[in-house]
Structure formats: structure tokens, C-alpha cells
Write an enzyme that holds these catalytic residues in place. Structure first.
Site, PDB file in Angstrom:
ATOM      1  N   HIS A 266      45.971  32.132  37.906  1.00  7.18           N
ATOM      2  CA  HIS A 266      45.171  32.616  39.224  1.00  7.18           C
ATOM      3  C   HIS A 266      43.693  32.545  38.811  1.00  7.18           C
ATOM      4  O   HIS A 266      43.458  32.861  37.569  1.00  7.18           O
ATOM      5  CB  HIS A 266      45.530  33.826  39.649  1.00  7.18           C
ATOM      6  CG  HIS A 266      46.968  34.268  39.860  1.00  7.18           C
ATOM      7  ND1 HIS A 266      47.784  34.506  39.031  1.00  7.18           N
ATOM      8  CD2 HIS A 266      47.481  34.437  41.080  1.00  7.18           C
ATOM      9  CE1 HIS A 266      48.991  34.826  39.689  1.00  7.18           C
ATOM     10  NE2 HIS A 266      48.831  34.614  41.136  1.00  7.18           N
TER      11      HIS A 266
ATOM     12  N   ASP B 126      42.550  35.609  36.895  1.00 11.42           N
ATOM     13  CA  ASP B 126      43.294  35.689  35.470  1.00 11.42           C
ATOM     14  C   ASP B 126      42.397  35.209  34.180  1.00 11.42           C
ATOM     15  O   ASP B 126      42.427  35.876  33.069  1.00 11.42           O
ATOM     16  CB  ASP B 126      44.395  35.010  35.346  1.00 11.42           C
ATOM     17  CG  ASP B 126      45.533  35.122  36.411  1.00 11.42           C
ATOM     18  OD1 ASP B 126      45.584  36.401  36.898  1.00 11.42           O
ATOM     19  OD2 ASP B 126      46.468  34.352  36.522  1.00 11.42           O
TER      20      ASP B 126
END
Ligand code: XUL
Ligand code: CO
Length: 438
Positions: free
Chosen positions: A96, A99
């Protein structure tokens, strides 16, 4: 020994304390190596970010990897990820946006963080020969998304989500991603008393169309995926299961633009098996990628355990083989070690378990196809559809009148009903799974 993980490279039957018992990457199965068939990927969020916190307790693992200032931590995550994947021989990763870079006070600053840290991540991964299976935008964590992102009642939040998707697509394309995922954790509702389902679903489709148009404009050649899940965190999620998503895609003319990313634990939360969800995707031409994990059937939430059940993996790989294998997709371990597995190196055991479980699944699924009995029995069951009447119905050239005449003339049809032979088939699968001499 690595810099971050206390392990040498893990290989097939090396006799070392960690070894693969079934995953032999270069072994050829049905014309392709196991590595090509399985296309394993590491999930950035579970593996290099989440520290084991749950609703009742804080984290138990330190994933700063020795970093001190925030940027240093993210750079070290990238280095640790490459080392971890090297140890296991994993070629792909998934992330993501949030992240890989921290969210800042403004969107402009957040985007700058993402530019800088994704450049670094891309360089580290390229140096290690690692590829991006798919990227995605985290549209569920920040409080602004409490009522949804693409389905928010606020047009401002919708615009912010669109900006985030645009940037996540830019980064995915920059890093050579093969796919882009939408998982709608907060795209759904808590109560119909305050929800306009029709408008929310129309808006979600508008966001997906914008993503397709923008992605293709900037040269994204990979697949777009929707990842179905029935609930959690939202009580009712619009992408409930494969069949629901396929209906949604067809309603909005998106069926040629999206495939599905099927997750095992999401299937069981929807009251289906993993095999069911993969089968529905495959027969509708929507099979794309897999989030491999396993739920606990005694618990009602998404436990994201590493897959340990060779039977499930076999039925999954049977679907994958029958779909012709992965094209842009792969097998992403959207899985985490239990909170009590509190050493970083326990993550290596989690991946060894998952990879070997799927290697066993692939070997057994190939054996089932080579054996041929299961497929033959299924085909036999439908043999009457190849006869004259069956063909006429299949080509759309029959009618209720014709079939009524046929049934009246025939009288009894029960005598043409055959046994489904379920127990015989289940015994056959066990035989192919467990007897070394078949
Ligand atoms: C959540 C889940 C996500 C998606 C990506 O259940 O599976 O991690 O895979 O957003
Ligand atoms: Co997932």
C-alpha cells in the site's frame, strides 16, 4: 547470515534448520517450473510494517530494523524486505502507498515522501531482481475515510481518495507493477438508516473508471483487480464476494477492465470456500491474482494466518491450473504470524510453511490433472448435454414447447439420473494427496 535476519538462503531439502520440503523452485511440473507456477509474493504491510498489535495489546515485534529517524526506518524496511525475499527466493512484493512512506500533514508533503522513498525502494528491489506484483492505496486507515473513500458521503473525501489513487498508480507504474488492487475495506455501510446505497455504488464505479482511464493514459499495462471481502472493518462491504463483484462490474461496464484478487480468508468470511471463489472468478473469465492465507473457522474475523492446509491449497491450485496459470497475477502471502510468534525470524517459518503448503498443493493438483479420473468423471456427468437435444438447447434453438413434447413422450426421466459419487471422489483426492505410489 543476513544483516536483518539470522538466516542463510533457504533451499530445497538442504538439511539446514530451515529448508523447503516440497518447494523446489526449478522443478518442472506440467511444463513450467514451480517458481513460474507459484509466483510467490511478500506482503509489505504484514511482513515489514505490522508489529503484532491487536485490539487488546501493543506490538511485540520491532520492525524499525535499526532505523532511527522516520525516513531511515522506511529505507531500512526496503533493505530488510529485499534481504528477506532473497533468503526465501521470493521474486515479487506488494504494498500500500502508506506502507512504504509516511503520511505527512499535507497531501503535497505526503506525495513528496512517497516520491523519495519509492525511488529508494525501486532501486533496492531492482538491485535484488525483485518485481512489484501489485500496488494499492490505503483508503481505510486515516480518519477521513471513516465513512468510506470512493463511497464517502463527502465529495471532498472522494476527491482526496481520487488524488491518493492517482499517486499510488504513478508509483505503481514507476516501479513496474504488474497489477493494481482495490480492496474496499470501508466501502460499504454500518446502517442503512443513513446510507444511500445507490449513490455510493455509482460513485465507487466512477472512481474505478477514473483509475482505469488515468492508469491506461500513463502507460499502465498490468491488471486492475478488485479484492472481494464481505465484512471487516465495515459491517457490510459492497465487494461482498466474487459473484457480487462480477455483477457490479457488469452493471457499470467495467467487466473487461477488472479481474479479481481472491483471498482465502475473505472467502470463508463470506460463507464460501476458497475453491468456490476461485471457481466463480475463473468460469466468469475474471480470475486474476491470489491473496494466500487461511482463516480459523472457529473465529469470525480475518485472522490472516499462513496457509497450512494442503487440501485447501490443492483445490486452489487445481483452479489456478485450470485457469491456465497466472498471467499478471501471483500468490501474495497476505498473512501474518501469530502475536505469540514474537521473533522476527518466525516470519521466515511462516513463509516456509505457506510456500511449502502451496508447493504441495501444486504437486497434488498436477497429479489430479495427470491422473485424469476426476476431470473425466465430471465431464461424464454432463455427457447428455453433448447429445442431440443437449446441443440444440445449448445453441439456443429449443423452446418450452419442444421440451414439453419431449418430456411428455419420454415419461420417466429419473432413470437417466446418475450418482454424483461424492465419497468416491473425495477418497480419490485423498489417495492422490497422500499415497506416494498413487
Ligand atoms: C484486508 C486485505 C488487504 C488487501 C489490500 O483484509 O486483505 O490487506 O489485500 O488492501
Ligand atoms: Co488481501
Amino acid at each position: 547470515m543476513g544483516r536483518f535476519f539470522d538466516s542463510d538462503k533457504i533451499t530445497y531439502r538442504s538439511g539446514a534448520k530451515r529448508e523447503f520440503l516440497w518447494y523446489d523452485p526449478e522443478r518442472v511440473v506440467l511444463g513450467k517450473t514451480m517458481r513460474e507456477h507459484l509466483k510467490f509474493a511478500a506482503s509489505y504491510w504484514h511482513t515489514f510494517v505490522a508489529e503484532g498489535a491487536d485490539m487488546f495489546g501493543v506490538g511485540v515485534l520491532d520492525k524499525k530494523f535499526g532505523g532511527v529517524d522516520p525516513f531511515d526506518v522506511y529505507r531500512r524496511k526496503a533493505e530488510a524486505a529485499a534481504e528477506f525475499m532473497d533468503i526465501l527466493g521470493i521474486d515479487y512484493y506488494c504494498f500500500h502507498d502508506r506502507d512504504i512512506a509516511p503520511e505527512a500533514a499535507t497531501l503535497a508533503e505526503t506525495n513528496r515522501n512517497l516520491d523519495e522513498l519509492s525511488d529508494y525502494l525501486g532501486k533496492v528491489m531492482a538491485d535484488h531482481g525483485k518485481k512489484l506484483l501489485w500496488g494499492t492505496a490505503n483508503l481505510f486507515n486515516n480518519p477521513r475515510y471513516m465513512h468510506g473513500a470512493g463511497t464517502s458521503p463527502s465529495v471532498d473525501v472522494f476527491a482526496f481518495a481520487a488524488a491518493q489513487v492517482k499517486k499510488a498508480l504513478d508509483v505503481t507504474v514507476k516501479l513496474g507493477g504488474n497489477g493494481y488492487v482495490f480492496w474496499g475495506g470501508r466501502e460499504g455501510y454500518e446502517t442503512l438508516l443513513n446510507t444511500d446505497v445507490g449513490l455510493e455504488q455509482d460513485n465507487m464505479a466512477r472512481l474505478l473508471w477514473m483509475a482505469v482511464n488515468y492508469g491506461r493514459k500513463i502507460g499502465f499495462k498490468g491488471d486492475f483487480y478488485i479484492e472481494p471481502k464481505p465484512k471487516e472493518p465495515t459491517k457490510h462491504q459492497y465487494d461482498f464476494d466474487a459473484a457480487t463483484v462480477i455483477g457490479f462490474l457488469q452493471k457499470y461496464g467495467l467487466q473487461n477492465e477488472f479481474k479479481l484478487n481472491i483471498e482465502a480468508n475473505h472467502a470463508t468470511l463470506a460463507g464460501h470456500t476458497f475453491q468456490h471463489e476461485l471457481n466463480i472468478a475463473r468460469v466468469n473469465g475474471a480470475f486474476g491474482s491470489i491473496d494466500a492465507n487461511q482463516g480459523d473457522l472457529l473465529l469470525g474475523w480475518d485472522t490472516d494466518q499462513f496457509p497450512s492446509d494442503p487440501y485447501e491449497a490443492t483445490l486452489c491450485m487445481l483452479e489456478v491450473l485450470k485457469a491456465g496459470g497466472f498471467t499478471n497475477g501471483g500468490l501474495n502471502f497476505d498473512a501474518k504470524i501469530r502475536r505469540g510468534s514474537c521473533r522476527l525470524d518466525d516470519m521466515l517459518d511462516g513463509y516456509v510453511l505457506g510456500m511449502d503448503t502451496f508447493a504441495l498443493g501444486l504437486l497434488t493438483a498436477a497429479r489430479i490433472l495427470e491422473d485424469g479420473r476426476l476431470e473425466d468423471l465430471r465431464a461424464d456427468r454432463y455427457a447428455s448435454w453433448n447429445g442431440e437435444l443437449g446441443q440444440r438447447i445449448r445453441s439456443g434453438n429449443s423452446s418450452l414447447e419442444e421440451l414439453s413434447d419431449y418430456a411428455l413422450a419420454k415419461g420417466d426421466v429419473l432413470s437417466s439420473v446418475e450418482s454424483g459419487r461424492q465419497e468416491y471422489l473425495e477418497h480419490m483426492v485423498n489417495q492422490l494427496l497422500f499415497s506416494s505410489d498413487k
